[in-house]
Design a protein around this motif. Sequence first.
Motif, PDB file in Angstrom:
ATOM      1  N   PHE A 509       0.839  -1.206   0.000  1.00 34.18           N
ATOM      2  CA  PHE A 509       0.000   0.000   0.000  1.00 34.18           C
ATOM      3  C   PHE A 509       0.870   1.251   0.000  1.00 34.18           C
ATOM      4  CE2 PHE A 509      -1.933   3.261   2.812  1.00 34.18           C
ATOM      5  CZ  PHE A 509      -3.007   3.623   2.019  1.00 34.18           C
ATOM      6  N   ARG A 510       1.871   1.249   0.866  1.00 30.82           N
ATOM      7  CA  ARG A 510       2.728   2.426   0.976  1.00 30.82           C
ATOM      8  C   ARG A 510       3.459   2.689  -0.349  1.00 30.82           C
ATOM      9  NH1 ARG A 510       7.266   4.426   3.992  1.00 30.82           N
ATOM     10  NH2 ARG A 510       8.195   2.374   4.072  1.00 30.82           N
ATOM     11  N   LYS A 511       3.899   1.621  -0.960  1.00 33.88           N
ATOM     12  CA  LYS A 511       4.587   1.770  -2.249  1.00 33.88           C
ATOM     13  C   LYS A 511       3.654   2.435  -3.267  1.00 33.88           C
ATOM     14  CE  LYS A 511       7.974  -1.900  -2.370  1.00 33.88           C
ATOM     15  NZ  LYS A 511       7.899  -3.347  -2.455  1.00 33.88           N
ATOM     16  N   GLU A 512       2.417   1.953  -3.291  1.00 32.04           N
ATOM     17  CA  GLU A 512       1.469   2.468  -4.290  1.00 32.04           C
ATOM     18  C   GLU A 512       1.112   3.916  -4.021  1.00 32.04           C
ATOM     19  OE1 GLU A 512      -1.187  -0.209  -6.133  1.00 32.04           O
ATOM     20  OE2 GLU A 512      -0.959  -1.681  -4.529  1.00 32.04           O
ATOM     21  N   VAL A 513       0.900   4.249  -2.740  1.00 36.57           N
ATOM     22  CA  VAL A 513       0.554   5.636  -2.412  1.00 36.57           C
ATOM     23  C   VAL A 513       1.738   6.544  -2.728  1.00 36.57           C
ATOM     24  CG1 VAL A 513      -0.049   7.230  -0.537  1.00 36.57           C
ATOM     25  CG2 VAL A 513      -1.144   4.989  -0.660  1.00 36.57           C
ATOM     26  N   ASP A 514       2.926   6.109  -2.321  1.00 31.01           N
ATOM     27  CA  ASP A 514       4.115   6.933  -2.568  1.00 31.01           C
ATOM     28  C   ASP A 514       4.308   7.214  -4.064  1.00 31.01           C
ATOM     29  OD1 ASP A 514       4.573   7.158   0.071  1.00 31.01           O
ATOM     30  OD2 ASP A 514       6.298   5.798   0.170  1.00 31.01           O
ATOM     31  N   ALA A 515       4.003   6.215  -4.867  1.00 34.19           N
ATOM     32  CA  ALA A 515       4.155   6.401  -6.310  1.00 34.19           C
ATOM     33  C   ALA A 515       3.219   7.495  -6.811  1.00 34.19           C
ATOM     34  CB  ALA A 515       3.878   5.092  -7.036  1.00 34.19           C
ATOM     35  N   ILE A 516       2.023   7.562  -6.247  1.00 33.71           N
ATOM     36  CA  ILE A 516       1.075   8.612  -6.673  1.00 33.71           C
ATOM     37  C   ILE A 516       1.517   9.967  -6.122  1.00 33.71           C
ATOM     38  CG2 ILE A 516      -1.346   9.351  -6.672  1.00 33.71           C
ATOM     39  CD1 ILE A 516      -2.132   6.431  -6.305  1.00 33.71           C
ATOM     40  N   LEU A 517       1.999   9.938  -4.876  1.00 34.09           N
ATOM     41  CA  LEU A 517       2.450  11.192  -4.255  1.00 34.09           C
ATOM     42  C   LEU A 517       3.562  11.847  -5.071  1.00 34.09           C
ATOM     43  CD1 LEU A 517       2.498  10.319  -0.425  1.00 34.09           C
ATOM     44  CD2 LEU A 517       0.841  11.725  -1.667  1.00 34.09           C
ATOM     45  N   GLU A 518       4.388  11.020  -5.642  1.00 38.73           N
ATOM     46  CA  GLU A 518       5.491  11.553  -6.452  1.00 38.73           C
ATOM     47  C   GLU A 518       5.002  12.387  -7.627  1.00 38.73           C
ATOM     48  OE1 GLU A 518       8.345   8.575  -7.591  1.00 38.73           O
ATOM     49  OE2 GLU A 518       8.765   8.198  -5.453  1.00 38.73           O
ATOM     50  N   LYS A 519       3.761  12.126  -8.013  1.00 35.44           N
ATOM     51  CA  LYS A 519       3.203  12.899  -9.138  1.00 35.44           C
ATOM     52  C   LYS A 519       2.642  14.236  -8.662  1.00 35.44           C
ATOM     53  CE  LYS A 519       1.558   8.735 -11.388  1.00 35.44           C
ATOM     54  NZ  LYS A 519       0.297   7.998 -11.438  1.00 35.44           N
ATOM     55  N   GLY A 520       2.797  14.480  -7.358  1.00 35.48           N
ATOM     56  CA  GLY A 520       2.345  15.757  -6.824  1.00 35.48           C
ATOM     57  C   GLY A 520       0.889  15.782  -6.393  1.00 35.48           C
ATOM     58  N   VAL A 521       0.308  14.619  -6.240  1.00 33.88           N
ATOM     59  CA  VAL A 521      -1.100  14.546  -5.833  1.00 33.88           C
ATOM     60  C   VAL A 521      -1.194  14.761  -4.328  1.00 33.88           C
ATOM     61  CG1 VAL A 521      -3.103  13.001  -5.701  1.00 33.88           C
ATOM     62  CG2 VAL A 521      -1.638  12.978  -7.723  1.00 33.88           C
ATOM     63  N   LYS A 522      -2.287  15.369  -3.888  1.00 35.99           N
ATOM     64  CA  LYS A 522      -2.522  15.581  -2.446  1.00 35.99           C
ATOM     65  C   LYS A 522      -2.602  14.234  -1.740  1.00 35.99           C
ATOM     66  CE  LYS A 522      -5.829  18.362   0.235  1.00 35.99           C
ATOM     67  NZ  LYS A 522      -4.941  19.016   1.124  1.00 35.99           N
ATOM     68  N   LYS A 523      -2.023  14.184  -0.551  1.00 32.13           N
ATOM     69  CA  LYS A 523      -1.900  12.911   0.172  1.00 32.13           C
ATOM     70  C   LYS A 523      -3.242  12.158   0.347  1.00 32.13           C
ATOM     71  CE  LYS A 523      -1.155  12.946   4.640  1.00 32.13           C
ATOM     72  NZ  LYS A 523      -0.459  13.403   5.855  1.00 32.13           N
ATOM     73  N   GLU A 524      -4.234  12.912   0.819  1.00 30.53           N
ATOM     74  CA  GLU A 524      -5.530  12.263   1.093  1.00 30.53           C
ATOM     75  C   GLU A 524      -6.117  11.638  -0.178  1.00 30.53           C
ATOM     76  OE1 GLU A 524      -4.646  15.202   2.028  1.00 30.53           O
ATOM     77  OE2 GLU A 524      -4.692  15.154   4.221  1.00 30.53           O
ATOM     78  N   LEU A 525      -5.910  12.370  -1.274  1.00 29.64           N
ATOM     79  CA  LEU A 525      -6.464  11.863  -2.533  1.00 29.64           C
ATOM     80  C   LEU A 525      -5.712  10.627  -3.008  1.00 29.64           C
ATOM     81  CD1 LEU A 525      -7.085  15.179  -4.521  1.00 29.64           C
ATOM     82  CD2 LEU A 525      -8.705  13.839  -3.196  1.00 29.64           C
ATOM     83  N   ALA A 526      -4.411  10.662  -2.809  1.00 27.14           N
ATOM     84  CA  ALA A 526      -3.600   9.514  -3.233  1.00 27.14           C
ATOM     85  C   ALA A 526      -4.031   8.276  -2.439  1.00 27.14           C
ATOM     86  CB  ALA A 526      -2.131   9.809  -2.998  1.00 27.14           C
ATOM     87  N   ILE A 527      -4.216   8.462  -1.147  1.00 28.70           N
ATOM     88  CA  ILE A 527      -4.629   7.330  -0.300  1.00 28.70           C
ATOM     89  C   ILE A 527      -5.987   6.805  -0.747  1.00 28.70           C
ATOM     90  CG2 ILE A 527      -5.375   6.726   2.056  1.00 28.70           C
ATOM     91  CD1 ILE A 527      -3.208   8.660   3.090  1.00 28.70           C
ATOM     92  N   MET A 528      -6.903   7.746  -0.960  1.00 27.77           N
ATOM     93  CA  MET A 528      -8.250   7.310  -1.349  1.00 27.77           C
ATOM     94  C   MET A 528      -8.247   6.624  -2.710  1.00 27.77           C
ATOM     95  SD  MET A 528     -10.355   7.700   1.024  1.00 27.77           S
ATOM     96  CE  MET A 528     -12.060   7.880   0.585  1.00 27.77           C
TER      97      MET A 528
END
Length: 735
Positions: A509-528
Motif C-alpha cells: 500500500f505504501r509503495k502504491e501511495v508513494d508512487a502517486i504522491l510523487e506525481k504531486g497529488v494531495k496525500k488524502e487523494l492519493a490514499i483514497m
Amino acid sequence: MAITRFKALELAQSRATAVVKIPTEKVSDYYGNMTFNDEVMRSLLSPEAYLKITTAINTGSKIDRDAADEVAAAMKSWAISKGATHYTHWFQPLTGTTAEKHDSFFDIDLSTGKAVEKFKGSALVQQEPDASSFPNGGIRSTFEARGYTGWDPSSPAFIMENAAGTATLCIPSVFVSYTGEALDYKTPLLKSIELIDKAATAVVKEYFNRDVTKVVPTVGIEQEYFLVDEALYNARPDLMMAGRTVFGHAPAKGQQLEDHYFGSIPTRVNAFMVDFEIEALKLGMPVRTRHNEVAPAQFEVAPTFEEANLACDHNALLMDLMSKVAVKHKLKVLFHEKPFAGINGSGKHNNWALGTDTGVNLLGPSSKPKENLRFLTFFVNVVKAVHDNADLLRASIASSGNEHRLGANEAPPAIVSVFLGSTMNNVLDDLENMKDIEEFQLEKGDNVYLKLGINKIPSLILDNTDRNRTSPFAFTGNKFEFRAVGSSANSAAPMTILNTIVANQLILFRKEVDAILEKGVKKELAIMDVLKRYAKESKKIRFEGNGYSDEWVEEAEKRGLSNMKTTPEALLVYTRPESIELFTKYGIYSKEEMHARYEIELENYIKKIQIESRVVGDMAINHIVSTSLKYQTQLVENVKGQKEIGIDPQYFAPTIEMIKKISEYTSKIVLLQNDMTEARKEANNVENLEERAFLYGSKVKGYFEEIRYAVDKLELIIDDDEWPLPKYRELLMIK
Ligand SMILES: NC(=O)CC[C@H](N)C(=O)O
C-alpha cells in the motif's frame, strides 16, 4: 449389566460441588501476583538492569551477560519466596501443547560440597532440553537432536503451582533447532509481530501521525470448551483417546430448545470456572467473561485483549491450567472442535486489532475525519489482505478436529469471506463509486474529507455494527474476529499468518501511495485512490449473508472463492511458490521451516485419524458388537421359549425383526471394520506423505460415518441396562 457405565453414572450423579478457596483481597490486589512483572522487576533490580530488561522487552534488543545474571538472581529469590523449587523453560513445540522440563534450583557446590540454590543468567537465557522427540518435520535428524529453548523477556515469567504443594518458575521461551530453525509456534509469531510493527508504524507515521513509534497487534481470544464428568469420560475410550465421541445417538433433547445458551451456569461448573479464573488472574491473564455456550455442556471463557504474543501465551497456558484445575472438580475439559455430533462445535475466536504506542486503535472508527481516513486505510488494507491471501488463512486453521467443525452446526464454513456490517459495507460500496482523483484535483480548496465522503462514517459504528455469527472473519466495530480458528488450536499459528499478510499488504500500500504522491497529488487523494481500487479488487471476499446456507456455497463458487473442505487440501497452500515467497521474503519462515510445518501438520492429521480409526474399531467390536450379540442371544432364547409354550407367532414376529436388525447391523459393523483396517494398512504402505494423508482423510475416515450409523441404530435397540458406553444424554447433562 454394563457395570462401568452405571458405576460412572452413579459417581457423576453423586458429586458434590468442590470447595474453592477464594482470596480475601479484591482481584486488582492479586492480579498478576504470580508473575515476574514490571512492578516486581522495578523493586528487585538495579536501575541499570531494569532499564536493560525493559528496553529488551520494548525493542527486542539483546540482554548482556551481567544484566542476565542480575535478572536471574532476582527471579530466583522471588520464585523461591513463592514456593518454587524448580525452574523450567516453558515453550510451545509443534505438538500443539505446551512443554516443560523442570530443573531444580538445588545443586551441590563442588568447592565446598554443600547444597546451594543456583540459577545463573546463562540458565535463564538458554537451555538445551533433550528434545529429540519433538516434531521437527525433517529439520533435525536424531543424531543432531539438539534443540534450544531461549528466554522471551517480552512474556513475564510465572509461577506454576505443582499438585504436591511446591511450585515451578516457568520462563516463556522460544524453541529452535541447533541450526537455528524454529521448532515452535512462538518464534514465527514474534517475527510477524516485529514485521507488522514496522509496516504499520511506517504507514501511520508517514501519512497520519508522526508521534507514533510502535504498533502492536492485539488479540482477545474467546475459548469455547465442553465439560464432562471425569467418571463418564473414563468410561468412554473415544473421549480418552481421541478427545471426541465417535459413536452416540442424538439425545431426545439436545440444543433444540436453545435453553442452554447464556442460561444459568450449573453449580459445579460455576465452582470450576471461579476456581480456574482465580488461578488465571494470579498468573496475569485478564479473564473477564464466562457463560454457557449454545450446546449442552458447552461453555466459554474470554479475557480482554492483550498484545498478541502475550495473548497467545496466555491462551496456551489457560488451556493447561483449566485441565489441571478440572481434576479437583472431577471434570474433564474437552477442547476438541467437535466432541459430539449433531450439536455445536467449539471455536477459538481471535479478536484481532492494531494498537499504537500513542493509545490509538487503528481499526477503531472515529468522529474526526482525519482519523477516519486512517481507520479506513487500515480497514480496507485488512480486507484486501484477506482477499489476496484467503487460502493461507484457511491453511492456518486446518486440522483434523476443525474439519469436523467448519460448516457443521453453527460454525463458519470452510469458505473464507469477510463480514463488514451494513455501515462499512455501504462505505466500501461508496468508495468504489467515488470520483477519480483527476476530477478531485480540479476542485481545489474544498474540504477534502467531506468531498471524499469520509464524514459519512458514523463515529458510533461500534453500536451500529450488526453481528454475523456465520462469518469466518467478521468486523465487529473496532476489530476483526477470526472465528474460524478451532478451539484446540494454538492461536500463534493463525496470528502469524494474519500479521504477515496484513504487514505485506501495508508495505504494498505504501509503495502504491508513494508512487502517486510523487506525481504531486494531495496525500488524502492519493490514499483514497488506492483504497478505492482495493475496495473494487477485494469485492468478492465480502459477504454479508448467511454463511451456513447452501446458497452461499453456490454463490462462493460462482465468485471463484475456494472451498477447501479437507485438511490436506488446505495445507497444500503452504507449498505454493507464492506462499513460500511471501514468508521467506520477510524471514518469518525459511523455505525449510515452511516445509517442515507442512509435513508436521500432515503427519499430525494422519496420526489423529489413525488413532480415531483404531478407537472406532476397538469400540465397535469389543464393546458394541459383543454386547449386541449377547443381547441378541437373549432375544433368541426368548423367541424359542415363546414358540415352545405355543404363543401365536404373530406376537413374537416383532422380536424376530429385532433379532434380524441386530444381525444386520452387527454383521455390517464387522465387515466395515475389517475393510477399514485394510484401508489403514494400504494407506500405511504409501510412502508419499500427501497421498497417505489423502487416503486417511478420504478412505479410512470414510468408514467412520457408516460404522457409526450402525452402532447408533443398535443403541436404540439394545437393552439400556446392557449398553456399555455412557450415552449422549448422560454425557451432556452436566449439573
Ligand atoms: N455462539 C457462538 O458464537 C457459537 C460459535 C461456535 N460454537 C463456533 O464453533 O464457532
